[in-house]
Design a protein around this motif. Structure first.
Motif, PDB file in Angstrom:
ATOM      1  N   HIS A 145      45.213  39.197  35.385  1.00  0.00           N
ATOM      2  CA  HIS A 145      46.572  39.551  34.987  1.00  0.00           C
ATOM      3  C   HIS A 145      47.580  39.066  36.015  1.00  0.00           C
ATOM      4  O   HIS A 145      48.726  38.799  35.678  1.00  0.00           O
ATOM      5  CB  HIS A 145      46.706  41.064  34.793  1.00  0.00           C
TER       6      HIS A 145
ATOM      7  N   ASP B 194      37.568  41.216  41.346  1.00  0.00           N
ATOM      8  CA  ASP B 194      38.460  41.605  42.437  1.00  0.00           C
ATOM      9  C   ASP B 194      37.910  41.132  43.775  1.00  0.00           C
ATOM     10  O   ASP B 194      38.650  40.641  44.623  1.00  0.00           O
ATOM     11  CB  ASP B 194      38.593  43.121  42.509  1.00  0.00           C
TER      12      ASP B 194
ATOM     13  N   MET C  80      48.205  41.462  29.889  1.00  0.00           N
ATOM     14  CA  MET C  80      47.039  40.636  30.196  1.00  0.00           C
ATOM     15  C   MET C  80      45.806  41.467  29.973  1.00  0.00           C
ATOM     16  O   MET C  80      45.715  42.559  30.547  1.00  0.00           O
ATOM     17  CB  MET C  80      47.086  40.163  31.657  1.00  0.00           C
TER      18      MET C  80
ATOM     19  N   LYS D  79      56.398  35.128  39.396  1.00  0.00           N
ATOM     20  CA  LYS D  79      56.867  36.365  38.780  1.00  0.00           C
ATOM     21  C   LYS D  79      58.278  36.665  39.245  1.00  0.00           C
ATOM     22  O   LYS D  79      58.562  36.706  40.427  1.00  0.00           O
ATOM     23  CB  LYS D  79      55.922  37.497  39.186  1.00  0.00           C
TER      24      LYS D  79
ATOM     25  N   LEU E  52      50.915  25.752  37.269  1.00  0.00           N
ATOM     26  CA  LEU E  52      51.898  26.609  36.613  1.00  0.00           C
ATOM     27  C   LEU E  52      51.911  28.016  37.187  1.00  0.00           C
ATOM     28  O   LEU E  52      52.968  28.607  37.383  1.00  0.00           O
ATOM     29  CB  LEU E  52      51.610  26.678  35.119  1.00  0.00           C
ATOM     30  N   TYR E  53      50.732  28.574  37.445  1.00  0.00           N
ATOM     31  CA  TYR E  53      50.682  30.027  37.648  1.00  0.00           C
ATOM     32  C   TYR E  53      50.065  30.508  38.957  1.00  0.00           C
ATOM     33  O   TYR E  53      50.298  31.631  39.368  1.00  0.00           O
ATOM     34  CB  TYR E  53      49.849  30.677  36.537  1.00  0.00           C
TER      35      TYR E  53
ATOM     36  N   GLY F 159      42.670  45.980  41.519  1.00  0.00           N
ATOM     37  CA  GLY F 159      44.063  45.840  41.137  1.00  0.00           C
ATOM     38  C   GLY F 159      44.438  46.570  39.867  1.00  0.00           C
ATOM     39  O   GLY F 159      45.606  46.726  39.555  1.00  0.00           O
TER      40      GLY F 159
ATOM     41  N   ILE G 215      55.717  28.537  38.230  1.00  0.00           N
ATOM     42  CA  ILE G 215      56.225  29.760  37.636  1.00  0.00           C
ATOM     43  C   ILE G 215      55.779  30.918  38.497  1.00  0.00           C
ATOM     44  O   ILE G 215      54.595  31.123  38.719  1.00  0.00           O
ATOM     45  CB  ILE G 215      55.689  29.936  36.199  1.00  0.00           C
TER      46      ILE G 215
ATOM     47  N   TYR H  35      36.693  50.754  38.564  1.00  0.00           N
ATOM     48  CA  TYR H  35      36.387  50.533  39.973  1.00  0.00           C
ATOM     49  C   TYR H  35      36.939  49.200  40.421  1.00  0.00           C
ATOM     50  O   TYR H  35      36.475  48.625  41.387  1.00  0.00           O
ATOM     51  CB  TYR H  35      34.884  50.652  40.217  1.00  0.00           C
TER      52      TYR H  35
ATOM     53  N   ARG I 226      30.322  52.574  41.982  1.00  0.00           N
ATOM     54  CA  ARG I 226      30.764  53.961  42.166  1.00  0.00           C
ATOM     55  C   ARG I 226      30.450  54.413  43.595  1.00  0.00           C
ATOM     56  O   ARG I 226      31.250  55.091  44.239  1.00  0.00           O
ATOM     57  CB  ARG I 226      30.041  54.830  41.151  1.00  0.00           C
TER      58      ARG I 226
ATOM     59  N   ARG J 293      46.720  34.112  37.051  1.00  0.00           N
ATOM     60  CA  ARG J 293      46.638  33.732  35.648  1.00  0.00           C
ATOM     61  C   ARG J 293      45.973  32.380  35.449  1.00  0.00           C
ATOM     62  O   ARG J 293      46.123  31.470  36.265  1.00  0.00           O
ATOM     63  CB  ARG J 293      48.048  33.700  35.041  1.00  0.00           C
TER      64      ARG J 293
ATOM     65  N   SER K  22      44.354  40.351  42.129  1.00  0.00           N
ATOM     66  CA  SER K  22      43.037  40.959  41.977  1.00  0.00           C
ATOM     67  C   SER K  22      42.304  40.558  40.711  1.00  0.00           C
ATOM     68  O   SER K  22      41.085  40.682  40.664  1.00  0.00           O
ATOM     69  CB  SER K  22      43.145  42.478  41.995  1.00  0.00           C
ATOM     70  N   ASN K  23      43.017  40.106  39.686  1.00  0.00           N
ATOM     71  CA  ASN K  23      42.302  39.799  38.452  1.00  0.00           C
ATOM     72  C   ASN K  23      43.152  38.842  37.633  1.00  0.00           C
ATOM     73  O   ASN K  23      44.156  38.321  38.106  1.00  0.00           O
ATOM     74  CB  ASN K  23      41.991  41.088  37.685  1.00  0.00           C
TER      75      ASN K  23
END
Lengths: 714, 203
Positions: free
Chosen positions: A651, A423, B82, A711, A633-634, B111, A709, B108, A268, A654, A648-649
């Motif tokens: 999602h 991240d 995801m 997006k 693959l990703y 992405g 693959i 925080y 924070r 992958r 960043s993560n």
């Protein structure tokens, strides 16, 4: 999660409390008492009067099971009982715990077993000899009549726990050149055993670096510049420091350190920082622009370095039927599941650091240098790590240095625990280098390779020191696993261009095998097609000088039923590679269409010499296959037109999930009495190529870039 | 299965937008008022045109993400959710509300600025799967009591104009783009569409 309170000899107590549980079965419900004071202590092991054997592992266990593996070698020669064996990380101490090949205390290259094999066998055998001598003296029997097995010392009708003789053995002189066991007599090495770390991991009791909970410890996060290579000009911590729980904000070389009561407070506080960055020397190109620059460099400049065998150039220029392929490999982040973390405290001129250290000598030396302390004043507690894949190795200023700088800036006022969030990790650089590969070949009338040329543009994964002169030979950080090193070529050239890129490179699982091996195995398949020869047979014909590669290739073909037609709707591809002196071949079978496919089966054959534990080989092979498929693959790290990392993560970076895993993975271990070699990296190499070969057999257009693959792209 | 093919869905969004009629809204993120359709004299044609304006909300990712073709919710711009969620296997094992709470939750993390939330967060039933359907098919499904949760037109209006989960789409939090206009304006369009005969587009 119980707090782990660190006492004066904290690392042994913590580790023993944590790991002693590893010797129990899952049925045990009560936590174990700390082990009793050791009666017999040597460099790699100590023995308590109750028979508990503690092995000091000089290498890092990052989930690959190496602590159990190293302990098994000691236990075998010693004659210990497996459920009385524990493992703790060895201290950072040279020359005692040096990697016998690399020369410093470090883990990598799938060499932990290989470099420790002789050393630990000798350690176990020496301790056995001393215990036997002590028993012989106590029992007044000839030393030759004393045997040790399963934790018991025996001579005739007498037997006792080996712990009984630990104190007496410690008073004896240490013998040299103790004979080792005949491998035919092994009862521990080569057998499936419960891994020592399993119960704690199942129960959530493993103390990772991220779990460090010393009294008074505070959380540390670091604000990094948004672009690689930028530096801090100015910052305003007022808003951050006004927030409850934010304790300090300190500039450090890599950014701004934020200390808070907890990680949440620190995050924070970091979000409330105002900072301005000097980006004049930052990398502001997109990854697309960087790859375009690679292509221009390959086409327009002479190579930085090259090696030749014979004259490939003349044949390639003269022959009209050059077979050519080009591959683009992206930056990859390792994303070990335990976020990068390290804890440390500084007081009275001593510093204690705790993490899954992969380069202890280097980490310790850097900390000492930053703090202005002698190396002996920096104590490293190496604990298990939650994955690494090469990320935790030390190549230049990195997260562990940030913690030390923060300790220095705050004069050790609080113990600190640094964490890079996911991240931070994905955007943090230290990637598998982006690499451009071009392969060209001419075949003779028998299909053999008359001339071969491999051109590579990419940063070496072992970064060159700043200001170092350009190398005269292609860097091993780029060339390990290249085509002509494994396949017979009548003439060949390997050319390398060193690019200037402001993105930090890093060792990644399998070093440069992870692009060389893939490029090689896709290209050789296309050569086989051009020669009109079966892909397995073609490879065999080029591997006459590599009988162990031929061996795994034949084994995988046999187990995959390569000589039998596939069921309708299935297609398959094969790949083979030598890495870290181990040999792996894989067959991938797929169903569906190139746009919508399923991986039905992966068959894997591995020759890693003498096997310490077949279960570890199986689990590493399966994990490597999932890992290799994820990246192929990703995965890619991309930077936008201003140099900002876009992922960043999980999602958008992958990893393979259960529905995409191969329906079946079959692993076959080649029986071998050769010296043990590694399994943590080699099986991650062939799978991507075998998949591409299967896709191209299915009718997919030739693959030219990874990941397969992307997006929004078919 | 590994889906390597191109996403077809963005093409449908474009088709939906093509149905919107002549006069563009004042700002791209506004919804036209029902009154602005008064220039269309024929009630059925006006009704179809009103549905076309409603479709700018209905076919927006904020809505389509939870009206997927399969039992796997989508996120952001109709991308795979995801962490992966498949309600055919997880409906008893993991509630949506495990992660999606009563309000948007800022993070925080770089992405993912916010985890969307509204009370009762859940996937629409399979009968209300809209992704991959033409505007006409969506309209017909919307009006069919066998598929729309036994709602009559008045109940449909109440759902669109009042339901808080529908209303989330205008306040998605973080960096997610809200649907156009306001829920009040959307409700008014639905009422006007009902009043003019609730006609469905021709395709």
């Amino acid at each position: 999660m119980s707090g782990l309170h660190l006492a004066r000899r904290g690392f042994l107590v913590m580790s023993s409390t944590g790991l002693l549980l590893g010797t129990r079965t899952l049925a045990a419900a009560t936590p174990a008492a700390p082990s009793r004071k050791a009666a017999f202590t040597q460099r790699f092991l100590e023995i308590a009067p109750d028979g508990t054997v503690t092995v000091f592992a000089k290498h890092l266990d990052m989930g690959q099971g190496i602590w159990s593996g190293l302990a098994a070698i000691v236990a075998e020669e010693l004659g210990a009982r497996w459920n009385q064996v524990r493992v703790v990380g060895a201290p950072a101490r040279m020359p005692d715990y040096a990697h016998t090949v690399f020369g410093s205390q470090t883990t990598g290259g799938s060499t932990s077993i290989a470099n420790s094999w002789d050393q630990l066998r000798a350690a176990g055998a020496t301790a056995r000899a001393m215990l036997a001598a002590a028993a012989a003296a106590r029992w007044q029997v000839p030393a030759a009549s004393v045997s040790i097995a399963d934790g018991m010392v025996t001579s005739g009708a007498r037997s006792a726990s080996l712990g009984r003789f630990a104190a007496a053995a410690a008073r004896l002189p240490v013998p040299g050149n103790v004979p080792l066991k005949d491998p035919a007599q092994f009862t521990i090495v080569g057998q499936r055993r419960p891994r020592l770390d399993l119960p704690d991991k199942v129960r959530g009791r493993t103390g990772y670096g991220l779990d460090t909970n010393w009294p008074g410890i505070k959380a540390l996060v670091v604000l990094h510049p948004p672009r690689f290579g930028a530096t801090l000009i100015d910052h305003d911590p007022t808003a951050a420091l006004a927030l409850p729980g934010v304790l300090a904000v300190e500039p450090i070389p890599t950014g701004l350190a934020v200390i808070g009561e907890t990680t949440w407070h620190a995050l924070r506080g970091r979000a409330a920082l105002v900072a301005t960055w000097d980006e004049t020397t930052a990398e502001t190109r997109s990854t697309a622009a960087i790859m375009a620059a690679f292509k221009a460099q390959m086409a327009g400049e002479p190579p930085t370095a090259e090696t030749r065998s014979g004259d490939a150039a003349t044949v390639l220029e003269a022959d009209g039927s050059v077979i050519e392929a080009q591959f683009e490999f992206p930056y990859l982040a390792h994303v070990p599941i335990e976020p990068l973390s390290v804890a440390g405290r500084l007081s009275g001129g001593r510093c204690v650091l705790r993490s899954g250290f992969q380069s202890q000598t280097s980490n310790q030396a850097n900390a000492a240098r930053i703090l202005g302390l002698p190396v002996e004043a920096v104590e490293l507690e190496t604990v298990p790590a939650g994955g690494s894949f090469g990320r935790r190795a030390d190549f230049g200023p990195d997260w562990f240095d940030e913690l030390v700088y923060a300790l220095k800036a705050t004069d050790g006022r609080w113990p600190l625990r640094l964490m890079w969030s996911r991240d931070d990790d994905i955007a943090g650089g230290h990637y598998r280098p982006m690499t451009l590969q071009r392969l060209r070949a001419v075949l003779d009338e028998d299909g053999a390779i008359a001339a071969f040329d491999q051109s590579i543009v990419g940063q070496p994964c072992f970064p060159l020191p700043a200001g170092a002169p350009k190398p005269k030979e292609p860097s091993i950080g780029v060339t390990i696993g290249h085509f002509a090193d494994q396949y017979a070529c009548q003439a060949s050239r390997l050319a390398w261009w060193y690019p200037e890129v402001g993105v930090a490179p890093h060792t990644y699982r399998a070093i440069s095998n992870n692009h060389n091996g893939i490029a090689k195995e896709i290209f050789v398949d296309r050569l086989a097609r051009a020669a009109g020869v079966d892909p397995v047979a073609y490879r065999l014909s080029l591997l006459g000088h590599e009988p162990r590669q031929q061996g795994v290739l034949r084994l995988v073909a046999e187990k995959a039923g390569w000589d039998r037609p596939l069921a309708p709707g299935l297609h398959r591809g094969v790949a083979v590679h030598r890495a870290d002196d181990s040999h792996v071949a894989q067959v991938v079978e797929i169903s569906g269409t190139p746009e919508h496919f399923r991986i039905e089966r992966v068959v894997c054959a591995i020759d890693c010499g003498l096997v310490i534990d077949p279960d570890t080989v199986l689990s590493q092979a399966e994990g490597c296959i999932g890992f290799g498929l994820s990246s192929a693959l990703y995965q890619e790290i991309t930077m936008d037109a201003s140099g900002l990392v876009e992922q960043s993560n999980f999602h958008d970076y992958r990893i393979l999930r259960m529905p995409q895993m191969p329906r079946r993975i079959e692993v076959h271990i080649m029986p071998s009495a050769a010296r043990p070699t590694g399994v943590g990296e080699p099986p991650s190499v062939p799978v991507a190529a075998a998949l591409v070969n299967a896709l191209e057999a299915m009718g997919a257009p030739p693959v030219t870039r990874f990941p397969l693959i992307r997006k929004g792209v078919a | 299965m590994i889906r390597a093919g191109a996403l077809l869905l963005p093409a449908l969004l474009i088709a939906g937008a093509a149905i919107a009629t002549n006069a563009p809204p004042e700002r791209a993120n506004d919804l036209r008022s029902p009154e602005s359709f008064a220039t269309i004299a024929d009630p059925t044609a006006r009704s179809r045109a009103l549905f076309g304006e409603m479709a700018r909300v209905i076919e927006h990712p904020r809505c389509l993400n939870c009206h997927p073709a399969t039992r796997e919710p989508l996120q952001r711009d109709l991308e795979p959710h995801m962490p992966p969620v498949d309600m055919t296997v997880q409906s008893r094992a993991m509630e949506c509300q495990t992660c999606h709470h009563d309000a948007n939750t800022p993070t925080y993390a770089g992405g993912v600025a916010s985890i969307p939330g509204a009370h009762g967060w859940k996937l629409a039933p399979a009968s209300m799967a809209w992704v991959g359907k033409s505007p006409r098919a969506i309209c017909e499904a919307l009006k069919d009591p066998a598929r729309n949760g036994k709602r009559d037109l008045a109940a449909i209006h109440e759902h669109m104009a009042q339901d808080h989960l529908v209303g989330w789409a205008w306040h998605p939090g973080g960096t997610l783009a809200p649907v156009p206009g306001t829920q009040a304006r959307f409700g008014a369009l639905v009422q006007a569409w009902i009043d003019s005969g609730a006609a469905c587009p021709l395709d």
